[in-house]
Scaffold this motif. Sequence first.
Motif, PDB file in Angstrom:
ATOM      1  N   THR A  92     -25.632  -5.362   3.048  1.00 33.22           N
ATOM      2  CA  THR A  92     -26.331  -4.330   3.809  1.00 33.22           C
ATOM      3  C   THR A  92     -25.395  -3.561   4.730  1.00 33.22           C
ATOM      4  N   THR A  93     -24.171  -4.043   4.904  1.00 32.14           N
ATOM      5  CA  THR A  93     -23.238  -3.355   5.785  1.00 32.14           C
ATOM      6  C   THR A  93     -22.026  -2.832   5.010  1.00 32.14           C
ATOM      7  N   THR A  94     -22.151  -2.770   3.678  1.00 29.45           N
ATOM      8  CA  THR A  94     -21.019  -2.331   2.875  1.00 29.45           C
ATOM      9  C   THR A  94     -20.790  -0.827   3.030  1.00 29.45           C
ATOM     10  N   ILE A  95     -19.604  -0.381   2.617  1.00 29.56           N
ATOM     11  CA  ILE A  95     -19.282   1.035   2.659  1.00 29.56           C
ATOM     12  C   ILE A  95     -19.423   1.607   1.251  1.00 29.56           C
ATOM     13  N   ALA A  96     -19.509   2.919   1.173  1.00 34.59           N
ATOM     14  CA  ALA A  96     -19.670   3.576  -0.121  1.00 34.59           C
ATOM     15  C   ALA A  96     -18.432   3.336  -0.987  1.00 34.59           C
ATOM     16  N   ASN A  97     -18.637   3.290  -2.278  1.00 31.05           N
ATOM     17  CA  ASN A  97     -17.528   3.076  -3.207  1.00 31.05           C
ATOM     18  C   ASN A  97     -16.437   4.123  -3.038  1.00 31.05           C
ATOM     19  N   LEU A  98     -16.862   5.394  -2.895  1.00 31.18           N
ATOM     20  CA  LEU A  98     -15.897   6.486  -2.754  1.00 31.18           C
ATOM     21  C   LEU A  98     -15.102   6.350  -1.460  1.00 31.18           C
ATOM     22  N   THR A  99     -15.759   5.884  -0.406  1.00 27.09           N
ATOM     23  CA  THR A  99     -15.069   5.698   0.878  1.00 27.09           C
ATOM     24  C   THR A  99     -14.014   4.618   0.760  1.00 27.09           C
ATOM     25  N   ALA A 100     -14.374   3.503   0.128  1.00 27.30           N
ATOM     26  CA  ALA A 100     -13.417   2.411  -0.069  1.00 27.30           C
ATOM     27  C   ALA A 100     -12.245   2.879  -0.935  1.00 27.30           C
ATOM     28  N   PHE A 101     -12.548   3.639  -1.989  1.00 28.96           N
ATOM     29  CA  PHE A 101     -11.499   4.185  -2.857  1.00 28.96           C
ATOM     30  C   PHE A 101     -10.575   5.096  -2.064  1.00 28.96           C
ATOM     31  N   ARG A 102     -11.166   5.955  -1.239  1.00 24.36           N
ATOM     32  CA  ARG A 102     -10.370   6.900  -0.442  1.00 24.36           C
ATOM     33  C   ARG A 102      -9.465   6.168   0.542  1.00 24.36           C
ATOM     34  N   HIS A 103      -9.983   5.099   1.140  1.00 20.27           N
ATOM     35  CA  HIS A 103      -9.169   4.300   2.064  1.00 20.27           C
ATOM     36  C   HIS A 103      -7.893   3.822   1.376  1.00 20.27           C
ATOM     37  N   GLY A 104      -8.051   3.201   0.202  1.00 17.38           N
ATOM     38  CA  GLY A 104      -6.899   2.677  -0.523  1.00 17.38           C
ATOM     39  C   GLY A 104      -5.966   3.773  -1.000  1.00 17.38           C
ATOM     40  N   PHE A 105      -6.543   4.869  -1.485  1.00 15.84           N
ATOM     41  CA  PHE A 105      -5.755   5.973  -2.024  1.00 15.84           C
ATOM     42  C   PHE A 105      -4.876   6.606  -0.944  1.00 15.84           C
ATOM     43  N   LEU A 106      -5.479   6.959   0.178  1.00 19.29           N
ATOM     44  CA  LEU A 106      -4.728   7.620   1.241  1.00 19.29           C
ATOM     45  C   LEU A 106      -3.746   6.680   1.921  1.00 19.29           C
ATOM     46  N   CYS A 107      -4.129   5.420   2.036  1.00 17.94           N
ATOM     47  CA  CYS A 107      -3.247   4.436   2.669  1.00 17.94           C
ATOM     48  C   CYS A 107      -1.923   4.354   1.920  1.00 17.94           C
ATOM     49  N   ASN A 108      -1.971   4.310   0.609  1.00 19.18           N
ATOM     50  CA  ASN A 108      -0.753   4.211  -0.182  1.00 19.18           C
ATOM     51  C   ASN A 108      -0.065   5.560  -0.351  1.00 19.18           C
ATOM     52  N   LEU A 109      -0.845   6.601  -0.583  1.00 18.85           N
ATOM     53  CA  LEU A 109      -0.279   7.927  -0.842  1.00 18.85           C
ATOM     54  C   LEU A 109       0.522   8.443   0.339  1.00 18.85           C
ATOM     55  N   LEU A 110       0.039   8.187   1.563  1.00 21.82           N
ATOM     56  CA  LEU A 110       0.680   8.720   2.763  1.00 21.82           C
ATOM     57  C   LEU A 110       1.737   7.782   3.337  1.00 21.82           C
ATOM     58  N   ASN A 111       2.161   6.827   2.558  1.00 23.93           N
ATOM     59  CA  ASN A 111       3.201   5.898   3.006  1.00 23.93           C
ATOM     60  C   ASN A 111       4.552   6.364   2.461  1.00 23.93           C
ATOM     61  N   PRO A 112       5.425   6.920   3.314  1.00 22.59           N
ATOM     62  CA  PRO A 112       6.722   7.415   2.820  1.00 22.59           C
ATOM     63  C   PRO A 112       7.608   6.306   2.282  1.00 22.59           C
ATOM     64  N   LYS A 113       7.335   5.054   2.681  1.00 28.28           N
ATOM     65  CA  LYS A 113       8.103   3.940   2.129  1.00 28.28           C
ATOM     66  C   LYS A 113       7.848   3.819   0.633  1.00 28.28           C
ATOM     67  N   ALA A 114       6.620   4.140   0.215  1.00 29.26           N
ATOM     68  CA  ALA A 114       6.299   4.116  -1.207  1.00 29.26           C
ATOM     69  C   ALA A 114       7.090   5.201  -1.941  1.00 29.26           C
ATOM     70  N   THR A 115       7.215   6.362  -1.298  1.00 29.56           N
ATOM     71  CA  THR A 115       7.996   7.453  -1.892  1.00 29.56           C
ATOM     72  C   THR A 115       9.439   7.023  -2.114  1.00 29.56           C
ATOM     73  N   LEU A 116      10.042   6.408  -1.102  1.00 29.52           N
ATOM     74  CA  LEU A 116      11.428   5.969  -1.211  1.00 29.52           C
ATOM     75  C   LEU A 116      11.583   4.835  -2.228  1.00 29.52           C
ATOM     76  N   PHE A 117      10.575   3.957  -2.292  1.00 31.68           N
ATOM     77  CA  PHE A 117      10.614   2.854  -3.254  1.00 31.68           C
ATOM     78  C   PHE A 117      10.638   3.380  -4.686  1.00 31.68           C
ATOM     79  N   PHE A 118       9.744   4.322  -4.980  1.00 35.68           N
ATOM     80  CA  PHE A 118       9.675   4.837  -6.342  1.00 35.68           C
ATOM     81  C   PHE A 118      10.858   5.747  -6.654  1.00 35.68           C
ATOM     82  N   LEU A 119      11.390   6.411  -5.625  1.00 37.78           N
ATOM     83  CA  LEU A 119      12.602   7.207  -5.840  1.00 37.78           C
ATOM     84  C   LEU A 119      13.749   6.290  -6.255  1.00 37.78           C
TER      85      LEU A 119
END
Length: 207
Positions: free
Chosen positions: A106-133
């Motif tokens: 009853t206190t869960t968040i929307a699927n899209l909200t949870a997806f957005r949390h994970g997506f933006l958390c990783n996408l906006l991490n410049p360490k990930a950019t340097l790792f994949f570079l």
Amino acid sequence: MFAQFFTIGLLMLMSSMLPGPDFALVTKNTLLYSRRAGIYTSLGVGSAILVHITYCMLGLALVISQSIVAFNIIKYLGATYLIYLGIMSLLTPQRGSIANSTTRETTTIANLTAFRHGFLCNLLNPKATLFFLALFTVIIKPGTPLIWEIVYAVEMFVIITCWFIGLAFLLSHPRVLSALNKIEKYISKIVGVFLIGFGTVLAFVKQ
């Protein structure tokens, strides 16, 4: 190519297992909301990985890493987002037992909200950019055939996504929830502090 395949797989698995913003976020959404929230957060993280891979294949990662302005924009956006999530986690009111499935649903968040949390958390991490570079510079050579780059991309997406989905299943297991029930009131606070800490560290990352 097969040696590269196994090397990339091992690197991705090891990097995903290290505690970081993605790990903290999947943990938070799984424990405070539901297994489904954790799964959708994991899918968001995996989807962001595909974005990183795509711009690396296009050569844009090198441009970002060499541009102070672009790097700092991504860095501060990512730091701000993590700190925001951390503050929201700290402000989460204490609820009933996390082992109570009715309360969690009853206190869960929307699927899209949870997806957005994970997506933006990783996408906006410049360490990930340097790792994949680094990955696309040292292991995946510029002359690698496109078909193999696609194979590597699928491999990385599957490993990262499956690891975090597995984490969500583990954390949402009844026995684990029962054990964590004793520290339920501290979980959101602890994760909030970690997210704010990761965001603060991220703000001081150098190119």
